[in-house]
Design an enzyme around this catalytic site. Structure first.
Site, PDB file in Angstrom:
ATOM      1  N   LYS A 195      46.232  34.693  40.090  1.00 36.15           N
ATOM      2  CA  LYS A 195      44.700  34.838  40.362  1.00 36.15           C
ATOM      3  C   LYS A 195      44.577  34.637  41.671  1.00 36.15           C
ATOM      4  CE  LYS A 195      39.824  33.068  41.257  1.00 36.15           C
ATOM      5  NZ  LYS A 195      39.380  31.951  40.372  1.00 36.15           N
ATOM      6  N   LYS A 248      44.157  38.828  38.839  1.00 42.89           N
ATOM      7  CA  LYS A 248      42.666  38.992  39.312  1.00 42.89           C
ATOM      8  C   LYS A 248      42.570  38.692  40.814  1.00 42.89           C
ATOM      9  CE  LYS A 248      38.523  36.136  39.802  1.00 42.89           C
ATOM     10  NZ  LYS A 248      37.429  34.938  39.457  1.00 42.89           N
TER      11      LYS A 248
END
Ligand code: PBG
Length: 328
Positions: A195, A248
């Protein structure tokens, strides 16, 4: 001497033929639909920075999840908008926390949908950081027990998938251990493994009221420039017991979705984040792009890169679009 023997256009003659040789197909079962649950009754408040997305109270959330299921969506992921926040983010692990109550209600009233729960402190802390703050810094090891506690309370409330998005080191191992000790060996972990500290979370932070009050998230979320480190993050989470790994954001990181696909055998999820959603919505509102085509094209590109699952605010709309054109 390829031409005139080879003419790739031969297979593009008409939609039926194109559909026959299509390599990548989207399906509603690919989508996980992120939803924001808040206190109150009968609440369905549109999020200004994410037109078409809403803060939902538990009763309207139940209706939304049923409608999503009826559109073919098989998974939802819940984010909580708590009534109050504090320094330790206690709303994240309160037995009667907003997401815990929402899960219990969904478990009772809706079947046939996988319920994922995001695990992070940032929506619940008054400073907006994803962990416990000590001397102006986010303290990794002090945060782990709180994430573990949140995960157990969410599993107890009915979550099928625990999805930690905090980016503390060692959290997957800590959460796995806590779940197992509490008897939730069968509850799976979908780790936000790679992420990045991204500008594309802007609209979400507005929606969740989770923007950090000081500093930023760059001491725990990843540097957008780092691909090798992303693979290392994923490998560590796999070792610690993740069942599904996530990259992400999605669209600016498709190279990493592809790379993860070639290196790891676990299911891979990619998060088509709020900024990716809102940019498309805004451009379509101005008539600058065709909304429906742009939605399907971006989701297809995420799947083509290698994602098995796509977390997207377009989940319902895309499912309905696919139902209209079953050959896509
Ligand atoms: C919580 C969390 C965030 C998102 C998912 N979980 C925000 C952040 O890290 O700042 C972003 C989702 C989106 O932008 O759609 N840590």
């Amino acid at each position: 001497m390829a031409f005139p023997i080879h003419r790739p256009r031969r297979l593009r003659r008409g939609e039926t033929l194109r559909a026959m040789v299509r390599e990548t197909r989207l399906a509603p079962a690919d989508f996980i639909y992120p939803l924001f649950v808040c206190e109150g009754r009968g609440v369905r408040r549109e999020i200004p920075s994410m037109p078409g997305c809403h803060h939902l109270s538990i009763d309207t959330l139940v209706e939304e999840v049923k409608a999503a299921r009826d559109d073919g969506v098989t998974g939802v992921i819940l984010f909580g908008i708590p009534g109050s926040k504090d320094a330790l983010g206690s709303g994240a692990y309160a037995e009667d926390g907003i997401v815990q109550r929402a899960l219990a209600e969904l478990k009772e009233k809706v079947s046939g949908v996988i319920l994922a729960a995001d695990v992070c402190l940032c929506e619940y802390t008054d400073h907006g950081h994803c962990g416990v703050v000590e001397d102006g810094d986010v303290a990794n090891d002090r945060t782990l027990p709180l994430l573990a506690r949140a995960s157990v309370s969410l599993a107890k409330a009915g979550a099928d998938l625990i999805a930690p998005s905090d980016m503390m080191d060692g959290r997957i191992g800590a959460i796995r251990k806590a779940l197992d000790e509490a008897g939730f060996q069968e509850t799976a972990i979908m780790s936000y493994a790679a992420k990045f500290a991204s500008a594309f979370y802007g609209p979400f932070r507005d929606a969740a009221g989770s923007a950090p009050r000081f500093g930023d998230r760059r001491s725990y979320q990843m540097d957008p420039a780092n691909a090798r480190e992303a693979m290392r993050e994923i490998a560590l989470d796999v070792e610690e017991g993740a069942d599904i790994i996530m990259v992400k954001p999605a669209l600016a990181y498709l190279d990493l979705v592809r790379e993860a696909r070639s290196r790891f055998d676990l299911p891979i999820a990619a998060y088509n984040v709020s900024g990716e959603y809102s940019m498309l919505v805004a451009a379509a509102e101005r008539g600058w792009i065709d909304r429906e085509r742009a939605i399907l094209e971006s989701l297809t590109s995420i799947k083509r890169a290698g994602a098995d699952l796509i977390l997207t605010y377009f989940a319902r709309e895309a499912s309905r679009l696919l139902a209209r054109s079953p050959r896509s």
